[in-house]
Scaffold this motif. Structure first.
Motif, mmCIF file in Angstrom:
data_model
loop_
_atom_site.group_PDB
_atom_site.id
_atom_site.type_symbol
_atom_site.label_atom_id
_atom_site.label_comp_id
_atom_site.label_asym_id
_atom_site.label_seq_id
_atom_site.Cartn_x
_atom_site.Cartn_y
_atom_site.Cartn_z
ATOM 1 N N GLY A 66 -1.752 30.925 42.211
ATOM 2 C CA GLY A 66 -1.598 32.310 42.632
ATOM 3 C C GLY A 66 -2.909 32.855 43.172
ATOM 4 N N CYS A 67 -3.047 34.173 43.148
ATOM 5 C CA CYS A 67 -4.236 34.825 43.714
ATOM 6 C C CYS A 67 -5.028 35.548 42.625
ATOM 7 N N TRP A 68 -6.338 35.483 42.769
ATOM 8 C CA TRP A 68 -7.236 36.056 41.777
ATOM 9 C C TRP A 68 -8.346 36.848 42.456
ATOM 10 N N VAL A 90 -7.785 31.647 45.524
ATOM 11 C CA VAL A 90 -6.372 31.333 45.709
ATOM 12 C C VAL A 90 -6.163 29.891 45.254
ATOM 13 N N ILE A 91 -5.204 29.704 44.358
ATOM 14 C CA ILE A 91 -4.961 28.370 43.800
ATOM 15 C C ILE A 91 -3.545 27.928 44.115
ATOM 16 N N LYS A 92 -3.409 26.730 44.666
ATOM 17 C CA LYS A 92 -2.111 26.169 44.994
ATOM 18 C C LYS A 92 -2.028 24.743 44.464
ATOM 19 N N GLN A 93 -0.860 24.394 43.946
ATOM 20 C CA GLN A 93 -0.619 23.012 43.526
ATOM 21 C C GLN A 93 -0.110 22.221 44.719
ATOM 22 N N MET A 94 -0.580 20.993 44.844
ATOM 23 C CA MET A 94 -0.148 20.128 45.932
ATOM 24 C C MET A 94 1.175 19.467 45.544
ATOM 25 N N GLY A 95 2.285 20.121 45.979
ATOM 26 C CA GLY A 95 3.604 19.624 45.602
ATOM 27 C C GLY A 95 3.783 19.655 44.104
ATOM 28 N N PHE A 102 -8.289 24.811 45.227
ATOM 29 C CA PHE A 102 -8.954 26.061 44.865
ATOM 30 C C PHE A 102 -9.681 26.573 46.116
ATOM 31 N N SER A 103 -9.169 27.659 46.684
ATOM 32 C CA SER A 103 -9.801 28.250 47.870
ATOM 33 C C SER A 103 -10.670 29.429 47.441
ATOM 34 N N ASN A 104 -11.985 29.256 47.572
ATOM 35 C CA ASN A 104 -12.941 30.286 47.178
ATOM 36 C C ASN A 104 -13.216 31.226 48.353
ATOM 37 N N ILE A 105 -13.045 32.516 48.122
ATOM 38 C CA ILE A 105 -13.223 33.523 49.170
ATOM 39 C C ILE A 105 -14.259 34.548 48.700
ATOM 40 N N TYR A 106 -15.288 34.735 49.526
ATOM 41 C CA TYR A 106 -16.336 35.709 49.215
ATOM 42 C C TYR A 106 -16.280 36.823 50.269
ATOM 43 N N PRO A 107 -15.679 37.969 49.908
ATOM 44 C CA PRO A 107 -15.462 39.048 50.891
ATOM 45 C C PRO A 107 -16.716 39.486 51.634
ATOM 46 N N LYS A 108 -17.853 39.504 50.968
ATOM 47 C CA LYS A 108 -19.086 39.967 51.606
ATOM 48 C C LYS A 108 -19.949 38.823 52.124
ATOM 49 N N ASP A 116 -11.914 23.565 47.265
ATOM 50 C CA ASP A 116 -12.145 22.409 46.402
ATOM 51 C C ASP A 116 -10.807 21.844 45.949
ATOM 52 N N THR A 117 -10.745 20.531 45.849
ATOM 53 C CA THR A 117 -9.558 19.877 45.297
ATOM 54 C C THR A 117 -9.836 19.505 43.855
ATOM 55 N N ILE A 118 -9.036 20.017 42.958
ATOM 56 C CA ILE A 118 -9.192 19.739 41.532
ATOM 57 C C ILE A 118 -8.080 18.780 41.111
#
Length: 201
Positions: A66-68, A90-95, A102-108, A116-118
């Protein structure tokens, strides 16, 4: 003279019998010890609960999909002071696999954005290259996973033990990194991501 010899023979006979009796007694006692020790060891082994090797299940990380929204606080090694910046995730499971994105987003700091793939190992004992050291459910219901891996850190890339603490909940996610440089006894807090769940846009 004959009486003396008879008396001496009787004494020797009694002495020999007593010596033999003591010898047999020692053998029996030693035999009991030999039998008793392995029995006690077996009883101790079976009476003690087997230590469960900590392992992570796919469902433990699936809670995070989901989104954090939150922040990153990290230690600046140059100034030796903490610095905090906004951070989303944003975290998504691969299938249905054991891999998560794990998609890291830094607004500023959009240039710092990364993915990153965990991956959880098949036996659940590793998250990527990190060995799972402990996993426990806290009083607040959140799951805490602690992992460690050998690596390097610092401005001069010193060898160190890297410890990661994952605190996982339905509304909370914290990812903390502590560093213990080789030759040191203490861990220092390198960085900590703290997130709250939010609706994905």
């Amino acid at each position: 003279m004959q009486m003396r010899n008879t008396s001496s023979s009787a004494y020797l006979h009694i002495f020999s019998f007593a010596h033999f009796f003591n010898l047999v007694k020692k053998i029996i006692m030693n035999f009991k010890k030999i039998i008793l020790v392995p029995i006690l060891v077996i009883l101790i082994i079976y009476s003690c609960p087997a230590q469960k090797i900590p392992s992570v299940a796919i469902k433990d990380l699936k809670v995070l999909t989901g989104c954090w929204q939150g922040s990153l606080t990290y230690l600046d090694y140059t100034s030796n002071k903490p610095f905090t910046m906004s951070a989303n995730l944003v975290i998504k499971q691969m299938g249905r696999s054991n891999k998560f994105i794990f998609s890291n987003i830094y607004p500023k700091e959009p240039n710092a954005n990364s993915s990153d793939t965990i991956m959880i190992s098949k036996d659940g004992r590793k998250i990527n290259d990190e060995t799972v050291r402990s996993i426990q459910r806290k009083n607040d219901g959140n799951l805490e996973i602690i992992t460690e891996v050998s690596g390097i850190d610092g401005n001069d890339n010193k060898p160190a033990t890297l410890r990661y603490t994952y605190t996982i909940g339905k509304q909370l996610y914290i990812h903390r990194k502590d560093v213990q440089f080789t030759g040191q006894t203490d861990f220092i807090k390198r960085h900590e991501y703290t997130y709250s769940a939010m609706k994905c846009k």
